[in-house]
Write a protein that holds these residues in place. Structure first.
Motif, mmCIF file in Angstrom:
data_model
loop_
_atom_site.group_PDB
_atom_site.id
_atom_site.type_symbol
_atom_site.label_atom_id
_atom_site.label_comp_id
_atom_site.label_asym_id
_atom_site.label_seq_id
_atom_site.Cartn_x
_atom_site.Cartn_y
_atom_site.Cartn_z
ATOM 1 N N LEU A 183 0.825 -1.203 0.000
ATOM 2 C CA LEU A 183 0.000 0.000 0.000
ATOM 3 C C LEU A 183 0.861 1.257 0.000
ATOM 4 C CD1 LEU A 183 -2.864 -0.928 2.510
ATOM 5 C CD2 LEU A 183 -2.960 -0.848 0.018
ATOM 6 N N LEU A 184 1.946 1.235 0.755
ATOM 7 C CA LEU A 184 2.811 2.408 0.863
ATOM 8 C C LEU A 184 3.393 2.794 -0.494
ATOM 9 C CD1 LEU A 184 4.400 4.515 2.487
ATOM 10 C CD2 LEU A 184 6.113 2.745 2.938
ATOM 11 N N PHE A 185 3.987 1.840 -1.198
ATOM 12 C CA PHE A 185 4.618 2.177 -2.470
ATOM 13 C C PHE A 185 3.587 2.404 -3.568
ATOM 14 C CE2 PHE A 185 8.395 0.373 -0.383
ATOM 15 C CZ PHE A 185 9.286 1.405 -0.633
ATOM 16 N N GLY A 186 2.429 1.767 -3.464
ATOM 17 C CA GLY A 186 1.357 2.081 -4.397
ATOM 18 C C GLY A 186 0.885 3.514 -4.244
ATOM 19 N N LEU A 187 0.745 3.976 -2.994
ATOM 20 C CA LEU A 187 0.334 5.356 -2.740
ATOM 21 C C LEU A 187 1.421 6.350 -3.144
ATOM 22 C CD1 LEU A 187 -1.450 4.953 0.727
ATOM 23 C CD2 LEU A 187 -2.521 5.452 -1.479
ATOM 24 N N LEU A 188 2.677 6.021 -2.871
ATOM 25 C CA LEU A 188 3.781 6.899 -3.284
ATOM 26 C C LEU A 188 3.818 7.058 -4.799
ATOM 27 C CD1 LEU A 188 6.639 5.730 -0.882
ATOM 28 C CD2 LEU A 188 5.424 7.919 -0.821
ATOM 29 N N MET A 189 3.520 5.982 -5.504
ATOM 30 C CA MET A 189 3.484 6.037 -6.961
ATOM 31 C C MET A 189 2.341 6.938 -7.432
ATOM 32 S SD MET A 189 3.679 2.678 -9.399
ATOM 33 C CE MET A 189 4.821 1.961 -8.206
ATOM 34 N N ALA A 190 1.183 6.795 -6.795
ATOM 35 C CA ALA A 190 0.032 7.621 -7.174
ATOM 36 C C ALA A 190 0.275 9.096 -6.861
ATOM 37 C CB ALA A 190 -1.217 7.123 -6.446
ATOM 38 N N MET A 191 0.951 9.373 -5.749
ATOM 39 C CA MET A 191 1.228 10.756 -5.369
ATOM 40 C C MET A 191 2.207 11.428 -6.325
ATOM 41 S SD MET A 191 1.492 10.215 -1.235
ATOM 42 C CE MET A 191 2.267 11.809 -0.970
ATOM 43 N N ALA A 192 3.020 10.631 -7.027
ATOM 44 C CA ALA A 192 3.980 11.194 -7.977
ATOM 45 C C ALA A 192 3.338 11.552 -9.310
ATOM 46 C CB ALA A 192 5.123 10.206 -8.213
ATOM 47 N N ALA A 193 2.067 11.186 -9.506
ATOM 48 C CA ALA A 193 1.403 11.360 -10.799
ATOM 49 C C ALA A 193 1.495 12.782 -11.355
ATOM 50 C CB ALA A 193 -0.050 10.923 -10.700
ATOM 51 N N GLU A 234 9.423 16.799 -18.355
ATOM 52 C CA GLU A 234 9.586 18.224 -18.118
ATOM 53 C C GLU A 234 9.965 18.516 -16.670
ATOM 54 O OE1 GLU A 234 6.910 22.329 -18.578
ATOM 55 O OE2 GLU A 234 6.014 20.348 -18.886
ATOM 56 N N ARG A 235 9.377 17.801 -15.741
ATOM 57 C CA ARG A 235 9.643 18.035 -14.316
ATOM 58 C C ARG A 235 10.582 16.969 -13.754
ATOM 59 N NH1 ARG A 235 4.279 19.047 -15.419
ATOM 60 N NH2 ARG A 235 3.560 21.164 -14.951
ATOM 61 N N SER A 236 11.588 16.605 -14.523
ATOM 62 C CA SER A 236 12.464 15.503 -14.130
ATOM 63 C C SER A 236 13.244 15.812 -12.857
ATOM 64 C CB SER A 236 13.432 15.168 -15.266
ATOM 65 O OG SER A 236 14.215 16.297 -15.606
ATOM 66 N N ALA A 237 13.636 17.075 -12.646
ATOM 67 C CA ALA A 237 14.389 17.417 -11.438
ATOM 68 C C ALA A 237 13.539 17.198 -10.188
ATOM 69 C CB ALA A 237 14.881 18.859 -11.508
ATOM 70 N N ALA A 238 12.313 17.738 -10.207
ATOM 71 C CA ALA A 238 11.417 17.576 -9.056
ATOM 72 C C ALA A 238 11.069 16.106 -8.860
ATOM 73 C CB ALA A 238 10.143 18.391 -9.266
ATOM 74 N N LEU A 239 10.867 15.383 -9.955
ATOM 75 C CA LEU A 239 10.525 13.967 -9.858
ATOM 76 C C LEU A 239 11.689 13.162 -9.286
ATOM 77 C CD1 LEU A 239 8.234 11.989 -10.517
ATOM 78 C CD2 LEU A 239 9.274 11.652 -12.762
ATOM 79 N N GLY A 240 12.906 13.513 -9.691
ATOM 80 C CA GLY A 240 14.067 12.812 -9.161
ATOM 81 C C GLY A 240 14.219 12.998 -7.666
ATOM 82 N N LEU A 245 2.483 11.462 -28.500
ATOM 83 C CA LEU A 245 2.398 11.409 -27.044
ATOM 84 C C LEU A 245 1.638 12.620 -26.528
ATOM 85 C CD1 LEU A 245 6.022 10.280 -26.128
ATOM 86 C CD2 LEU A 245 3.975 8.873 -26.283
ATOM 87 N N SER A 246 0.660 12.381 -25.668
ATOM 88 C CA SER A 246 -0.061 13.484 -25.043
ATOM 89 C C SER A 246 0.674 13.902 -23.775
ATOM 90 C CB SER A 246 -1.487 13.055 -24.703
ATOM 91 O OG SER A 246 -1.484 12.159 -23.606
ATOM 92 N N ARG A 247 0.189 14.932 -23.151
ATOM 93 C CA ARG A 247 0.834 15.403 -21.923
ATOM 94 C C ARG A 247 0.631 14.427 -20.768
ATOM 95 N NH1 ARG A 247 -3.067 19.629 -19.270
ATOM 96 N NH2 ARG A 247 -1.165 20.151 -18.174
ATOM 97 N N TYR A 248 -0.265 13.448 -20.950
ATOM 98 C CA TYR A 248 -0.517 12.465 -19.891
ATOM 99 C C TYR A 248 0.098 11.100 -20.185
ATOM 100 C CZ TYR A 248 -4.055 15.914 -18.648
ATOM 101 O OH TYR A 248 -4.688 17.075 -18.311
ATOM 102 N N SER A 249 0.814 10.959 -21.295
ATOM 103 C CA SER A 249 1.323 9.641 -21.697
ATOM 104 C C SER A 249 2.264 9.053 -20.658
ATOM 105 C CB SER A 249 2.027 9.747 -23.051
ATOM 106 O OG SER A 249 1.118 10.114 -24.070
ATOM 107 N N PHE A 250 3.220 9.849 -20.184
ATOM 108 C CA PHE A 250 4.181 9.347 -19.205
ATOM 109 C C PHE A 250 3.516 9.102 -17.852
ATOM 110 C CE2 PHE A 250 7.204 11.640 -22.071
ATOM 111 C CZ PHE A 250 7.871 10.510 -22.522
ATOM 112 N N MET A 251 2.523 9.924 -17.519
ATOM 113 C CA MET A 251 1.819 9.719 -16.255
ATOM 114 C C MET A 251 1.074 8.387 -16.261
ATOM 115 S SD MET A 251 -1.395 11.712 -14.533
ATOM 116 C CE MET A 251 -2.488 10.764 -15.569
ATOM 117 N N LEU A 252 0.367 8.118 -17.375
ATOM 118 C CA LEU A 252 -0.369 6.867 -17.458
ATOM 119 C C LEU A 252 0.572 5.675 -17.417
ATOM 120 C CD1 LEU A 252 -3.040 7.801 -20.156
ATOM 121 C CD2 LEU A 252 -3.375 7.547 -17.693
ATOM 122 N N ALA A 253 1.712 5.780 -18.119
ATOM 123 C CA ALA A 253 2.678 4.683 -18.111
ATOM 124 C C ALA A 253 3.209 4.433 -16.710
ATOM 125 C CB ALA A 253 3.831 4.999 -19.067
#
Length: 252
Positions: free
Chosen positions: A41-51, A81-87, A219-227
């Motif tokens: 649950l923890l890592f599933g939620l962390l993944m969703a929060m990174a969306a 585009e937000r690779s720094a914040a995502l990293g 690729l749409s602006r949501y393609s990487f998010m969905l992946a």
């Protein structure tokens, strides 16, 4: 008298009954120490929060300023585009998530009286995180700054891994490695099934991106998010099922 004591062997039991009692006690002990629902649950939620960090802006990629991200943001992916914040997010989320899992297993073990040693799981996760930080640098060096023979000979591995890195999905691989190690420690078929399904989902997503010749605008602006989000439900559903199963066994 407790259920556990009622199944304990005694001198009046036959050999068959003794074996059945020992087997039941082992099964009950193994079920009591299973606590993997929280990491799922923890890592599933962390993944969703990174969306939100995987969503691209409406501005064309060709009009954006060139990014010069710090090396420590290698977990974020150069294509985003937000690779720094995502990293930075994944660096904190992965290390924090694994340390929280270690605390959880220790607390759960003290509460139920039997404990799974989660240290190898945490070590695998943190080492995987550190490898994920330097791996993009090593891959680019092998692909772009080495002799042609070395670059061609290693391209079968460097190109797919660099694609995973550029899409910001190295953290998913780190989580996958951790789950496989935890499944081994827990000796749980349920967790093994969840881990395998998660790994398969991550691999197929990256194969799809790797083998599809995308043209500008595909690729749409949501393609990487969905992946990035597609594997998350596997962890969330697996965690919920494991939690419900644990509570059911506790109340039985």
């Amino acid at each position: 008298m407790s259920e556990q004591s009622s199944t304990a062997p005694n001198s009046k039991d036959t050999p068959g009954e003794l074996l059945a009692s020992v087997t039941a006690l082992q099964r009950r002990t193994r079920a009591a120490r299973h606590a993997y629902w929280l990491p799922l649950l923890l890592f599933g939620l962390l993944m969703a929060m990174a969306a939100p960090l995987y969503v691209e802006s409406v501005e064309s990629p060709t009009l954006r300023a060139t990014q010069d991200n710090p090396a420590l943001t290698g977990l974020g992916g150069d294509f985003l585009e937000r690779s720094a914040a995502l990293g930075w997010y994944w660096l904190a989320a992965l290390i924090g998530g694994y340390l929280l899992s270690l605390w959880w297993y220790r607390w759960h073990g003290l509460r139920v009286g039997v404990q799974t040693s989660a240290r190898p799981y945490v070590i695998a996760g943190i080492v995987g995180t550190l490898v994920g930080l330097v791996l993009p640098i090593v891959l680019r060096f092998l692909l772009l700054n080495t002799a042609a023979a070395i670059s061609s000979g290693t391209s079968w591995a460097t190109t797919p891994l660099l694609g995973v890195s550029n899409r910001g999905m190295l953290p998913h691989l780190v989580i996958a490695v951790g789950l496989l190690v935890l499944a081994r420690l827990e000796r749980s078929r349920g967790l093994t099934a969840v881990a395998v399904c998660y790994v398969v989902a991550v691999v197929f997503i990256n194969i799809y991106f790797q083998t599809t010749d995308f043209e500008p605008g595909d690729l749409s602006r949501y393609s990487f998010m969905l992946a990035a989000l597609l594997p998350a439900p596997i962890l969330l559903v697996g965690g919920i099922v494991a939690l419900l199963t644990t509570n059911k066994k506790r109340l039985a």
